[in-house]
Design a protein around this motif. Sequence first.
Motif, short mmCIF file in Angstrom:
data_model
loop_
_atom_site.label_atom_id
_atom_site.label_comp_id
_atom_site.label_asym_id
_atom_site.label_seq_id
_atom_site.Cartn_x
_atom_site.Cartn_y
_atom_site.Cartn_z
N SER A 212 47.18 99.48 53.78
CA SER A 212 46.79 100.82 53.32
C SER A 212 46.97 100.96 51.81
O SER A 212 46.19 101.63 51.15
N LYS A 213 47.96 100.25 51.24
CA LYS A 213 48.09 100.28 49.76
C LYS A 213 46.85 99.67 49.12
O LYS A 213 46.35 100.16 48.10
N ALA A 214 46.34 98.60 49.71
CA ALA A 214 45.13 97.96 49.15
C ALA A 214 43.95 98.92 49.26
O ALA A 214 43.14 99.04 48.33
N LYS B 215 32.61 100.90 49.16
CA LYS B 215 31.72 100.10 48.29
C LYS B 215 32.21 98.65 48.19
O LYS B 215 33.41 98.42 48.12
N PRO B 216 31.27 97.69 48.15
CA PRO B 216 31.71 96.31 47.93
C PRO B 216 32.26 96.12 46.51
O PRO B 216 31.86 96.83 45.59
N VAL B 217 33.20 95.19 46.37
CA VAL B 217 33.81 94.93 45.07
C VAL B 217 32.85 94.11 44.20
O VAL B 217 32.18 93.22 44.69
N GLU B 218 32.79 94.44 42.92
CA GLU B 218 31.98 93.63 41.99
C GLU B 218 32.89 92.92 40.99
O GLU B 218 34.04 93.32 40.81
N LEU C 253 37.64 89.56 49.94
CA LEU C 253 38.74 90.28 50.56
C LEU C 253 38.64 91.77 50.23
O LEU C 253 38.75 92.64 51.12
N GLY C 254 38.42 92.09 48.95
CA GLY C 254 38.34 93.50 48.54
C GLY C 254 37.20 94.20 49.27
O GLY C 254 37.36 95.34 49.73
N SER C 255 36.07 93.53 49.42
CA SER C 255 34.94 94.17 50.08
C SER C 255 35.22 94.38 51.57
O SER C 255 34.90 95.43 52.13
N LEU C 256 35.83 93.38 52.21
CA LEU C 256 36.15 93.54 53.63
C LEU C 256 37.11 94.71 53.86
O LEU C 256 36.97 95.48 54.80
N VAL C 257 38.09 94.83 52.96
CA VAL C 257 39.09 95.88 53.13
C VAL C 257 38.50 97.26 52.80
O VAL C 257 38.77 98.25 53.49
N ASN C 258 37.66 97.31 51.76
CA ASN C 258 37.16 98.60 51.32
C ASN C 258 35.99 99.12 52.16
O ASN C 258 35.77 100.31 52.26
N TYR D 42 35.04 98.57 61.67
CA TYR D 42 34.50 99.93 61.78
C TYR D 42 34.14 100.37 60.38
O TYR D 42 35.00 100.34 59.50
N SER D 43 32.89 100.77 60.18
CA SER D 43 32.46 101.13 58.83
C SER D 43 33.29 102.28 58.28
O SER D 43 33.55 103.26 58.97
N ARG D 44 33.70 102.20 57.04
CA ARG D 44 34.52 103.24 56.44
C ARG D 44 33.68 104.35 55.84
O ARG D 44 34.20 105.36 55.40
#
Length: 318
Positions: free
Chosen positions: A141-143, A155-158, A270-275, A311-313
Amino acid sequence: MLSNTIFSVDLAQSIGTAGEFRKTVAEIMKEVATPNVADYFPVLKKLDPLGVRRRTAIHFSKILDVFHDLVSRRKKLGENTGSITNNDILDVLISKENREVMEGERIQRLSLDLFLAGIDTTTSTLEWAMAELLRNPRAMSKAKVELEKTIGRGKPVEGSDIAKLPYLQAILKETFRLHPAVPFLLPRKAEIDVELGGYTIPKGAQVLVNVWAIGRDASLWKNAEQFIPERFLDSEIDVKGRNFELTPFGAGRRLCPGYPLALRMLLLMLGSLVNCFDWKLEGGLKAEQMDMDDKFGITLEKAQPVVVVPYSRLHTVG
Ligand code: HEM
């Protein structure tokens, strides 16, 4: 990502059935990591008693054929149009400046090296990072909070976001500490007798550096067995071979040349999967029941794959 960077082609989708390319790479990694009696008794080399060489040669030629096709098509395109425009690694390798160095099969062989070195390492690191985040909901959750504040939920990370995501970077370092993708680095051979820490390493000895054990050494790391990304937030330690307590990419002249690409790919993925998604373990499995055993080869993979449901955020509130 790797095949797009090198060839501007998505090889995961484009050869035969999806995943065939990846499967062939995994087979090669398995063969290369299998202890081979012929390595220790060179007289057996020609006999190839375990069949490792024969099977590996078949896998190699499958991949080299695909690369050969890609290279000759690009060369032809260059001859026809007079210019090279994909702006990828292949363009650089077949450019006039490199023509002499990259003659014959060299482009195919170099590409094979890059794929073998770059696929399982990044994949297994990503899987371990996800596994740790699922087991450590506080870190997850911090991420999410960091990503949401910095780039916006869903949004995906760029590439340009990476420098603004210190917690995500710390998660990746902590993953490398506990689950280094190449746990013994690559084997080295001592060229001369060497004195090290009171031991003599005799000339000719094969040396394996156990970065897996160094990462879990309680004299170097507080709460060494726990996943605590925060330990890297105010720390100078990085993974670029300067801090010997954390060298997942090796160190010195043979340091992994792919590390800038690997770090970038991993943080983007990783950032995109988490976000973009919330994740639940399949079948109602609880995080603490997850199997965290590893399976040793050249790369350190999870013995049991992580199976999760996204699950889509963008469609959830709160
Ligand atoms: C998580 C990702 C990765 C990890 C943990 C990793 C780790 C390593 C390690 C430990 C070595 C040996 C270093 C030594 O012996 O001191 C190595 C070598 C190498 N890596 Fe990586 N690597 C990764 C990704 C990549 C990628 C994406 C590429 C290229 C696309 C790549 C290309 C190479 C090559 C070509 C070598 C051999 C270099 C030489 O022999 O001089 N690696 N890597």
